[in-house]
Design a protein around this motif. Sequence first.
Motif, PDB file in Angstrom:
ATOM      1  N   ASP A 110       0.784  -1.193  -0.093  1.00 27.30           N
ATOM      2  CA  ASP A 110       0.104  -0.117  -0.186  1.00 27.30           C
ATOM      3  C   ASP A 110       0.902   1.270  -0.038  1.00 27.30           C
ATOM      4  O   ASP A 110       0.576   2.341  -0.783  1.00 27.30           O
ATOM      5  N   GLU A 111       2.057   1.026   0.832  1.00 33.85           N
ATOM      6  CA  GLU A 111       2.964   2.457   0.786  1.00 33.85           C
ATOM      7  C   GLU A 111       3.392   2.467  -0.596  1.00 33.85           C
ATOM      8  O   GLU A 111       3.643   3.669  -0.886  1.00 33.85           O
ATOM      9  N   ASN A 119      -3.088   3.258  -9.592  1.00 33.35           N
ATOM     10  CA  ASN A 119      -4.093   2.743  -8.706  1.00 33.35           C
ATOM     11  C   ASN A 119      -3.794   1.203  -8.503  1.00 33.35           C
ATOM     12  O   ASN A 119      -2.595   0.734  -9.245  1.00 33.35           O
ATOM     13  N   ARG A 120      -4.546   0.559  -7.607  1.00 33.63           N
ATOM     14  CA  ARG A 120      -3.941  -0.605  -7.241  1.00 33.63           C
ATOM     15  C   ARG A 120      -4.136  -1.991  -8.345  1.00 33.63           C
ATOM     16  O   ARG A 120      -2.993  -2.520  -8.367  1.00 33.63           O
ATOM     17  N   THR A 125      -0.484  -5.517 -11.650  1.00 37.54           N
ATOM     18  CA  THR A 125      -0.198  -5.898 -12.771  1.00 37.54           C
ATOM     19  C   THR A 125       1.037  -5.471 -13.379  1.00 37.54           C
ATOM     20  O   THR A 125       1.950  -6.785 -13.692  1.00 37.54           O
ATOM     21  N   ILE A 126       1.591  -4.598 -13.065  1.00 39.11           N
ATOM     22  CA  ILE A 126       2.917  -4.009 -13.498  1.00 39.11           C
ATOM     23  C   ILE A 126       4.008  -4.879 -12.466  1.00 39.11           C
ATOM     24  O   ILE A 126       5.299  -5.676 -12.808  1.00 39.11           O
TER      25      ILE A 126
END
Length: 141
Positions: A110-111, A119-120, A125-126
């Motif tokens: 999250d950090e 975005n999450r 994905t990356i």
Amino acid sequence: MSRIKTKADYILEELRLIPKTIKQLKLDIENTRSSLFTSPQWSDMKMSGGVRRTQTDKNVSIIDASDYGLAEIDRLVKRREEIIGVIMQIPDSAQRHVLLTTYLNCQTFDEAIDKLELNRNKYYTIKAKAVRSLNVILNQY
């Protein structure tokens, strides 16, 4: 069901833990050295486990422990550089950036998401692609 950990997962976790390990070793060295100054001085000889030890013997063992800690810190710094070098072989710069930011500068995902301003879904994905790319590189060795 969790997935099987790969070589990349292990070295990325190692990369995240190296600074913590170095910090603990530095604290140990500091505590060991401070005991050199604060330890009570005894007469020339003292028994320790049935073995006669002088204050000099104790001081030498403290110095040896400090030297070991410093050598281990040097080894960890080199290992960190080695892992970063492998990550830098990933062709995609976004993947490199995500891994380096996540495992060098952040304690949680999250950090890292906040720091990278992604975005999450895009972040994960990356990151997944980056871990796959890293595994390909590691399996070439």
